[in-house]
Design an enzyme around this catalytic site. Structure first.
Site, mmCIF file in Angstrom:
data_model
loop_
_atom_site.group_PDB
_atom_site.id
_atom_site.type_symbol
_atom_site.label_atom_id
_atom_site.label_comp_id
_atom_site.label_asym_id
_atom_site.label_seq_id
_atom_site.Cartn_x
_atom_site.Cartn_y
_atom_site.Cartn_z
ATOM 1 N N ASN A 120 10.811 4.176 -0.844
ATOM 2 C CA ASN A 120 10.760 2.909 -0.097
ATOM 3 C C ASN A 120 11.476 1.769 -0.820
ATOM 4 O O ASN A 120 11.273 0.600 -0.494
ATOM 5 C CB ASN A 120 9.303 2.522 0.190
ATOM 6 C CG ASN A 120 8.697 3.397 1.285
ATOM 7 O OD1 ASN A 120 9.426 4.002 2.058
ATOM 8 N ND2 ASN A 120 7.385 3.462 1.334
ATOM 9 N N THR A 155 0.792 -1.251 0.000
ATOM 10 C CA THR A 155 0.000 0.000 0.000
ATOM 11 C C THR A 155 0.817 1.291 0.000
ATOM 12 O O THR A 155 0.222 2.371 -0.067
ATOM 13 C CB THR A 155 -1.034 0.097 1.166
ATOM 14 O OG1 THR A 155 -0.382 0.484 2.376
ATOM 15 C CG2 THR A 155 -1.833 -1.184 1.343
ATOM 16 N N ASP A 156 2.133 1.231 0.078
ATOM 17 C CA ASP A 156 2.886 2.492 0.040
ATOM 18 C C ASP A 156 4.168 2.338 -0.788
ATOM 19 O O ASP A 156 5.252 2.717 -0.355
ATOM 20 C CB ASP A 156 3.205 2.979 1.454
ATOM 21 C CG ASP A 156 3.585 4.470 1.470
ATOM 22 O OD1 ASP A 156 3.269 5.182 0.485
ATOM 23 O OD2 ASP A 156 4.207 4.924 2.455
ATOM 24 N N LEU A 157 3.999 1.771 -1.978
ATOM 25 C CA LEU A 157 5.158 1.615 -2.865
ATOM 26 C C LEU A 157 5.493 2.957 -3.497
ATOM 27 O O LEU A 157 4.623 3.641 -4.038
ATOM 28 C CB LEU A 157 4.841 0.587 -3.961
ATOM 29 C CG LEU A 157 4.574 -0.841 -3.477
ATOM 30 C CD1 LEU A 157 4.121 -1.710 -4.647
ATOM 31 C CD2 LEU A 157 5.803 -1.447 -2.812
ATOM 32 N N THR A 201 0.903 6.968 -0.935
ATOM 33 C CA THR A 201 1.325 8.363 -1.060
ATOM 34 C C THR A 201 0.715 8.916 -2.346
ATOM 35 O O THR A 201 0.656 8.231 -3.363
ATOM 36 C CB THR A 201 2.864 8.430 -1.090
ATOM 37 O OG1 THR A 201 3.340 7.883 0.149
ATOM 38 C CG2 THR A 201 3.363 9.847 -1.257
#
Length: 260
Positions: free
Chosen positions: A61, A55-57, A115
């Site tokens: 990261n 959910t936050d690639l 994001t």
């Protein structure tokens, strides 16, 4: 006597975002993007097999395993100008980090994830999300690594949707009609994006207008692999999550099979 607990992490290199930033947002060569993309998709496929959604690639990261790089001559701005150098990582090995927002597929999902720049359309439209939201983010990341710039540089939902339509064509009507109450305001009579009428500023309209279609964007930056890369990105950036490539399907794509 108090026992102190320490968490120990391996020492890794900079994130792909930090590397781009230090390199004056000079894009990575397409062969390196291929290596990064393969490893990223292998990581995502592994997580999805465990029923986990990252959910936050995003490039922040994804860390290079090694901080080592080489400098090669880049370009001269003019004949009298000094030579500019570009940096390339010595190794293409990467690791995916930051599992703080990771969710199991069967647990309750918060309405907003990812994001902003890497957020999938089903999240913005309030249609619920699952594994495919990670693959949308991967598509956005691969374009950014190829061009040096985030694909959707926006901070507002209507502008974000308008940028998507500029690059990828119109949103499917069946997704628009299922949009939740909060997203209804982005559309006129439930079928067309309220753009440019609903734009917050002229700058916003200009920001959308300056974007290219996906295939033109890829052609400018990845001439040798433009057909296979455009096809891969089209599969990762399908509006309808049920039609989007899975991580395993993406790894079977010709872009990763043929290095031409």
């Amino acid at each position: 006597m108090h026992l102190m607990m320490y968490q120990v992490f391996e020492k890794l290199g900079p994130s792909l975002f930090d590397f781009l930033k230090r390199n004056r947002y000079c894009p990575f060569p397409v062969d390196l993007v291929r290596e990064f993309g393969r490893q990223l998709l292998e990581s995502v496929a592994y997580m999805h097999d465990l029923r986990l959604i990252h959910t936050d690639l995003k490039p922040e990261n994804i860390l290079l395993v090694s901080p080592e790089y080489i400098k090669i001559p880049g370009y001269k701005r003019s004949s009298s100008d000094e030579m500019h150098f570009r940096c390339l990582p010595k190794s293409s090995a990467i690791k995916l980090i930051d599992f703080g927002s990771t969710a199991y597929d069967n647990q309750n999902h918060s309405s907003i994830v990812s994001t902003r720049h890497y957020r999938a359309p089903e999240v913005i439209l309030g249609l619920g999300w699952s594994y495919p939201c990670d693959l949308w983010s991967v598509g956005c990341i691969l374009i950014e690594l190829c061009t040096g710039e985030a694909l959707f540089q926006t901070h507002e939902n209507l502008e974000h949707l308008a940028m998507m339509e500029r690059v990828l064509g119109p949103l499917p009507e069946h997704m628009i009609q299922r949009a939740n109450r909060g997203a209804e305001k982005y559309f006129r009579r439930g079928s067309r994006l309220n753009w440019p009428e609903g734009a917050v500023s002229r700058e916003s309209i200009r920001a959308v207008k300056k974007l290219d279609r996906l295939k033109d964007m890829v052609s400018r930056h990845a001439e040798s692999s433009r057909h296979s890369l455009t096809d891969l990105l089209s599969g990762l950036l399908k509006y309808d999550p049920s039609e989007r490539l899975t991580a395993h399907q993406a790894l079977e794509h010709p872009f990763f099979k043929n290095a031409s």
